[in-house]
Design an enzyme around this catalytic site. Structure first.
Site, short mmCIF file in Angstrom:
data_model
loop_
_atom_site.label_atom_id
_atom_site.label_comp_id
_atom_site.label_asym_id
_atom_site.label_seq_id
_atom_site.Cartn_x
_atom_site.Cartn_y
_atom_site.Cartn_z
N HIS A 19 45.27 34.15 34.88
CA HIS A 19 46.39 33.42 35.49
C HIS A 19 47.26 32.77 34.40
O HIS A 19 48.49 32.79 34.47
CB HIS A 19 45.86 32.29 36.39
CG HIS A 19 44.99 32.74 37.52
ND1 HIS A 19 43.67 32.41 37.62
CD2 HIS A 19 45.26 33.49 38.62
CE1 HIS A 19 43.16 32.91 38.73
NE2 HIS A 19 44.10 33.58 39.36
N ARG B 274 36.26 34.78 41.39
CA ARG B 274 34.99 35.03 42.07
C ARG B 274 33.82 35.20 41.08
O ARG B 274 32.67 35.14 41.49
CB ARG B 274 35.07 36.27 42.97
CG ARG B 274 35.91 36.08 44.21
CD ARG B 274 35.85 37.33 45.08
NE ARG B 274 36.63 37.22 46.30
CZ ARG B 274 37.91 37.56 46.41
NH1 ARG B 274 38.56 38.02 45.35
NH2 ARG B 274 38.54 37.43 47.58
#
Ligand code: AMP
Length: 296
Positions: A31, A181
């Site tokens: 990100h 995750r």
């Protein structure tokens, strides 16, 4: 950096060219690479964080999706965000949404086939975020190669006035593609998960050595992943990069995408293969441990 919760506040803080990085939070270096790329190209960098219920086809995955807003705010600011947009559920979906953006064809195979309704949920929330924040550019990771093709197709078909920028996959030093995750993998599962990037890199090596048979490339990755302990193989396919159409011929840039499960965590990854240069794009590797596991 300002944190805001309403679309109107994002628009009133926007100065000059606006770049949007859409995320579901629990930020990692993947990100941050998008935020940093936006910082270099636009005047106002907007980062959105919204765990979008519409795109989860497994309720337990939605419930257990990692969330930590304070951590995200500190990381987004340090990477160069000007505006952090964290809409409440009631801002995004004031009432049960009955409208969906369905992107035909490109959303049908691979992830679309394994996760019914997933891409309609993604396209709908991306469309809403584009409409509400009005970015000039939006940054997406190649980690989600099919999603990138779905978004590009939606933007073309619906004439959203935004340029889509695709950025390389960021990986942990051993090769595992970063994903929020991954924090749900215990250390031994993380070691088993390395089979996915390992198998993709092996195929990338074969491609760079001249192998062009789609059948042989996908069969070799499937065989390797099916032979791995504690790994459940889901699929391995080669698809054309622009429209994610599964193909039997490498004539233009393609990506080889694969999905596995390790325990209750589902992992996807890919390598892009360019037949013109003969080069495979394996993404970028971190040299140090990821921030993902700090304090976990
Ligand atoms: P997510 O928060 O998982 O919905 O991802 C938000 C954006 O970050 C999407 O455009 C993803 O493709 C991108 N992204 C996620 N993981 C990575 C990664 N390891 N490398 C590059 N981009 C990523």
């Amino acid at each position: 950096m300002k944190t805001v919760h309403e679309f109107g506040d994002v628009r009133s803080l926007a100065v000059g060219r606006v770049g949007l990085v859409l995320t579901m939070g629990f930020l990692h270096e993947g990100h941050l690479s998008l935020i940093e790329a936006a910082r270099e190209n636009v005047d106002t960098v907007v980062v959105s964080i919204f765990v979008n219920p519409l795109q989860f086809n497994e309720p337990s995955d939605f419930v257990s999706y990692p969330r930590d807003r304070e951590r995200d705010a500190a990381l987004a600011e340090a990477a160069g965000a000007d505006v952090l947009f964290v809409p409440d559920d009631s801002t995004m979906y004031p009432s049960e949404p009955v409208t969906r953006i369905e992107v035909g064809g490109v959303a049908d195979g691979m992830e679309g086939a394994k996760r019914p309704g997933h891409f309609a949920g993604v396209a709908t929330v991306v469309g809403k975020l584009f409409a509400g924040t009005q970015p000039d550019l939006a940054y997406f990771g190649r980690k989600d190669a099919q999603q990138l093709a779905v978004v590009r197709t939606m933007v073309r078909d619906l004439s959203f006035p935004v340029d889509i920028v695709g950025r390389p996959i960021v990986r942990e030093s051993e090769g595992l593609a970063l994903s929020s995750r991954n924090v749900r993998l215990d250390p031994s599962s993380r070691t088993h998960a390395l089979a996915l990037s390992g198998a993709l890199f092996q195929v990338a090596d074969a491609f760079e050595a001249g192998e062009r048979s789609v059948v042989d490339l996908t069969a070799s990755i499937e065989e390797r992943l099916r032979g791995e302990n504690r790994v459940v193989f889901e699929y391995a396919e080669i698809a054309n990069a622009p429209d994610a159409a599964v193909t039997n011929h490498i004539g233009t840039e393609v990506f080889l995408a694969a999905a596995i499960r390790v325990g209750n965590v589902r992992l996807i990854d890919n390598v892009y293969l360019d037949p013109v240069s003969g080069v495979a794009d394996r993404g970028i590797r971190l040299s140090a441990p990821s921030i993902l596991y700090e304090g976990v």
